[in-house]
Write a protein that holds these residues in place. Structure first.
Motif, PDB file in Angstrom:
ATOM      1  N   VAL A  59       0.862  -1.184   0.000  1.00  0.00           N
ATOM      2  CA  VAL A  59       0.000   0.000   0.000  1.00  0.00           C
ATOM      3  C   VAL A  59       0.894   1.228   0.000  1.00  0.00           C
ATOM      4  O   VAL A  59       1.811   1.329   0.819  1.00  0.00           O
ATOM      5  CB  VAL A  59      -0.923   0.019   1.236  1.00  0.00           C
ATOM      6  CG1 VAL A  59      -1.763   1.300   1.253  1.00  0.00           C
ATOM      7  CG2 VAL A  59      -1.826  -1.210   1.253  1.00  0.00           C
ATOM      8  N   ARG A  60       0.635   2.167  -0.915  1.00  0.00           N
ATOM      9  CA  ARG A  60       1.448   3.379  -1.011  1.00  0.00           C
ATOM     10  C   ARG A  60       0.583   4.616  -0.787  1.00  0.00           C
ATOM     11  O   ARG A  60      -0.492   4.761  -1.379  1.00  0.00           O
ATOM     12  CB  ARG A  60       2.135   3.478  -2.378  1.00  0.00           C
ATOM     13  CG  ARG A  60       3.031   4.700  -2.529  1.00  0.00           C
ATOM     14  CD  ARG A  60       3.884   4.620  -3.789  1.00  0.00           C
ATOM     15  NE  ARG A  60       3.098   4.779  -5.013  1.00  0.00           N
ATOM     16  CZ  ARG A  60       3.627   4.750  -6.237  1.00  0.00           C
ATOM     17  NH1 ARG A  60       4.930   4.534  -6.391  1.00  0.00           N
ATOM     18  NH2 ARG A  60       2.862   4.891  -7.308  1.00  0.00           N
ATOM     19  N   LEU A  61       1.076   5.503   0.073  1.00  0.00           N
ATOM     20  CA  LEU A  61       0.421   6.784   0.324  1.00  0.00           C
ATOM     21  C   LEU A  61       1.289   7.891  -0.275  1.00  0.00           C
ATOM     22  O   LEU A  61       2.516   7.843  -0.170  1.00  0.00           O
ATOM     23  CB  LEU A  61       0.257   7.022   1.822  1.00  0.00           C
ATOM     24  CG  LEU A  61      -0.452   5.928   2.631  1.00  0.00           C
ATOM     25  CD1 LEU A  61      -0.490   6.318   4.094  1.00  0.00           C
ATOM     26  CD2 LEU A  61      -1.865   5.679   2.094  1.00  0.00           C
TER      27      LEU A  61
ATOM     28  N   ARG B  41       4.039   0.368   2.610  1.00  0.00           N
ATOM     29  CA  ARG B  41       4.236  -0.769   3.494  1.00  0.00           C
ATOM     30  C   ARG B  41       3.571  -1.998   2.880  1.00  0.00           C
ATOM     31  O   ARG B  41       2.575  -1.886   2.160  1.00  0.00           O
ATOM     32  CB  ARG B  41       3.630  -0.520   4.884  1.00  0.00           C
ATOM     33  CG  ARG B  41       4.233   0.654   5.651  1.00  0.00           C
ATOM     34  CD  ARG B  41       5.665   0.402   6.061  1.00  0.00           C
ATOM     35  NE  ARG B  41       6.184   1.477   6.893  1.00  0.00           N
ATOM     36  CZ  ARG B  41       6.784   2.571   6.446  1.00  0.00           C
ATOM     37  NH1 ARG B  41       6.906   2.760   5.134  1.00  0.00           N
ATOM     38  NH2 ARG B  41       7.228   3.494   7.289  1.00  0.00           N
ATOM     39  N   ALA B  42       4.130  -3.167   3.195  1.00  0.00           N
ATOM     40  CA  ALA B  42       3.581  -4.433   2.697  1.00  0.00           C
ATOM     41  C   ALA B  42       2.652  -5.041   3.742  1.00  0.00           C
ATOM     42  O   ALA B  42       2.982  -5.060   4.935  1.00  0.00           O
ATOM     43  CB  ALA B  42       4.710  -5.400   2.374  1.00  0.00           C
TER      44      ALA B  42
ATOM     45  N   LEU C 239      -7.160   3.724  -2.378  1.00  0.00           N
ATOM     46  CA  LEU C 239      -5.789   3.468  -1.960  1.00  0.00           C
ATOM     47  C   LEU C 239      -4.992   2.939  -3.154  1.00  0.00           C
ATOM     48  O   LEU C 239      -5.510   2.169  -3.966  1.00  0.00           O
ATOM     49  CB  LEU C 239      -5.748   2.426  -0.836  1.00  0.00           C
ATOM     50  CG  LEU C 239      -6.365   2.821   0.503  1.00  0.00           C
ATOM     51  CD1 LEU C 239      -6.413   1.608   1.425  1.00  0.00           C
ATOM     52  CD2 LEU C 239      -5.579   3.959   1.145  1.00  0.00           C
ATOM     53  N   GLU C 240      -3.730   3.348  -3.222  1.00  0.00           N
ATOM     54  CA  GLU C 240      -2.850   2.865  -4.279  1.00  0.00           C
ATOM     55  C   GLU C 240      -2.183   1.579  -3.799  1.00  0.00           C
ATOM     56  O   GLU C 240      -1.559   1.545  -2.730  1.00  0.00           O
ATOM     57  CB  GLU C 240      -1.796   3.926  -4.584  1.00  0.00           C
ATOM     58  CG  GLU C 240      -1.054   3.701  -5.882  1.00  0.00           C
ATOM     59  CD  GLU C 240      -0.135   4.857  -6.223  1.00  0.00           C
ATOM     60  OE1 GLU C 240       0.282   4.936  -7.390  1.00  0.00           O
ATOM     61  OE2 GLU C 240       0.170   5.675  -5.328  1.00  0.00           O
ATOM     62  N   VAL C 241      -2.336   0.510  -4.563  1.00  0.00           N
ATOM     63  CA  VAL C 241      -1.815  -0.792  -4.147  1.00  0.00           C
ATOM     64  C   VAL C 241      -1.075  -1.462  -5.297  1.00  0.00           C
ATOM     65  O   VAL C 241      -1.305  -1.161  -6.471  1.00  0.00           O
ATOM     66  CB  VAL C 241      -2.945  -1.726  -3.644  1.00  0.00           C
ATOM     67  CG1 VAL C 241      -3.676  -1.107  -2.472  1.00  0.00           C
ATOM     68  CG2 VAL C 241      -3.919  -2.070  -4.760  1.00  0.00           C
ATOM     69  N   ARG C 242      -0.202  -2.397  -4.923  1.00  0.00           N
ATOM     70  CA  ARG C 242       0.533  -3.184  -5.915  1.00  0.00           C
ATOM     71  C   ARG C 242       0.662  -4.609  -5.413  1.00  0.00           C
ATOM     72  O   ARG C 242       1.008  -4.851  -4.265  1.00  0.00           O
ATOM     73  CB  ARG C 242       1.922  -2.589  -6.146  1.00  0.00           C
ATOM     74  CG  ARG C 242       2.727  -3.301  -7.208  1.00  0.00           C
ATOM     75  CD  ARG C 242       4.025  -2.568  -7.499  1.00  0.00           C
ATOM     76  NE  ARG C 242       4.954  -2.645  -6.369  1.00  0.00           N
ATOM     77  CZ  ARG C 242       6.143  -2.050  -6.353  1.00  0.00           C
ATOM     78  NH1 ARG C 242       6.524  -1.298  -7.376  1.00  0.00           N
ATOM     79  NH2 ARG C 242       6.924  -2.164  -5.312  1.00  0.00           N
TER      80      ARG C 242
ATOM     81  N   GLY D 167       8.628  -7.748  10.738  1.00  0.00           N
ATOM     82  CA  GLY D 167       9.127  -6.586  11.447  1.00  0.00           C
ATOM     83  C   GLY D 167       7.998  -5.586  11.522  1.00  0.00           C
ATOM     84  O   GLY D 167       6.919  -5.799  10.962  1.00  0.00           O
ATOM     85  N   PRO D 168       8.182  -4.459  12.194  1.00  0.00           N
ATOM     86  CA  PRO D 168       7.142  -3.450  12.254  1.00  0.00           C
ATOM     87  C   PRO D 168       6.846  -2.896  10.869  1.00  0.00           C
ATOM     88  O   PRO D 168       7.719  -2.351  10.209  1.00  0.00           O
ATOM     89  CB  PRO D 168       7.758  -2.364  13.163  1.00  0.00           C
ATOM     90  CG  PRO D 168       8.821  -3.065  13.931  1.00  0.00           C
ATOM     91  CD  PRO D 168       9.363  -4.107  12.998  1.00  0.00           C
ATOM     92  N   SER D 169       5.608  -3.048  10.395  1.00  0.00           N
ATOM     93  CA  SER D 169       5.168  -2.462   9.126  1.00  0.00           C
ATOM     94  C   SER D 169       4.370  -1.225   9.457  1.00  0.00           C
ATOM     95  O   SER D 169       3.133  -1.243   9.466  1.00  0.00           O
ATOM     96  CB  SER D 169       4.336  -3.464   8.317  1.00  0.00           C
ATOM     97  OG  SER D 169       5.120  -4.538   7.877  1.00  0.00           O
ATOM     98  N   ALA D 170       5.070  -0.160   9.782  1.00  0.00           N
ATOM     99  CA  ALA D 170       4.392   1.039  10.294  1.00  0.00           C
ATOM    100  C   ALA D 170       3.628   1.777   9.236  1.00  0.00           C
ATOM    101  O   ALA D 170       2.780   2.588   9.560  1.00  0.00           O
ATOM    102  CB  ALA D 170       5.423   1.964  10.918  1.00  0.00           C
TER     103      ALA D 170
END
Length: 232
Positions: free
Chosen positions: A48-50, A60-61, A100-103, A229-232
């Protein structure tokens, strides 16, 4: 087994938020409609990209929680982390109808379950998300007997998908209920021999579970780990 790795999985697309629901006080599931649906395997993820007005981006994935179905909709479950650029925005700002922009889907065959072989799934905390896609897939094709899922959570309030998890193929271990951490005794009865084992959680959780599985006779070569790991 082969994962869908065609070039279009690397292209960004605009997904619309269809629904939002709470899983725990700090985790929320977003159901997204994809204009260009792409087949996925249980265990894969989307990015997801903001993008801010000044052009700054953060991505973040997040693992796909929904089962493979060919449906143009997917579910992503996101844990809200303090000061998380993406997770806080998703939790505090995003509403139904937003875009939302997603890939994706992204992720090779190593941590993807094809749905036709026996599998033991062991998840800790938010690590249950990709394993839930596997459980849902097994149930959707009428083969819940193929999987055995063990979920470790601190308390009942911290348990993801609490209403959906129960079944003869699932075991829940609440580590702060007075019984302590996941042990070899929890895993040994669930090992059938010859199955693939998928372990997902924090690095410490994955290392501990790998040692426990080896102690009860599971070949290390059959253990597949996904360390969160943390995907903040």
């Amino acid at each position: 087994m082969s994962a869908p790795t065609h070039r279009k999985t690397l292209r960004w697309q605009i997904a619309r938020v269809l629904s939002v629901r709470d899983e725990t006080p700090s985790a929320r599931t977003f159901r997204l409609a994809l204009p260009d649906p792409r087949p996925h395997l249980a265990g894969q993820h989307y990015v997801v990209r903001l993008t801010a007005p000044d052009g700054y981006t953060a991505s973040r994935a997040y693992s796909i929680a929904s089962a493979p179905s060919g449906d143009p909709e997917i579910e992503l479950t996101v844990e809200r982390l303090p000061d998380g650029e993406v997770s806080e925005f998703l939790h505090d700002v995003v509403e139904i109808g937003d875009e939302l922009e997603v890939r994706g889907p992204i992720g090779g065959g190593f941590f993807a379950w094809p749905g036709d072989t026996p599998a033991l799934l062991v998840g800790g905390g938010s690590g249950v998300v990709p394993l839930m896609a596997m459980l849902r897939h097994a149930r959707s094709i009428g083969r819940p007997d193929l999987v055995r899922l063990v979920v470790s959570a601190r308390t009942e309030a911290d348990l993801y998908y609490a209403a959906e998890l129960p079944g003869p193929e699932t075991t829940v271990v609440l580590t702060r209920s007075g019984r302590g951490r996941l042990t070899a005794a929890d895993l040994a009865p669930l090992v059938r021999g010859g199955e693939d084992v998928f372990v997902c959680g924090s690095p410490a959780f994955c290392d501990t579970v790998t040692d426990l599985l080896a102690a009860v006779g599971v070949p290390v070569a059959s253990i597949r780990t996904e360390r969160f790991g943390p995907s903040a």
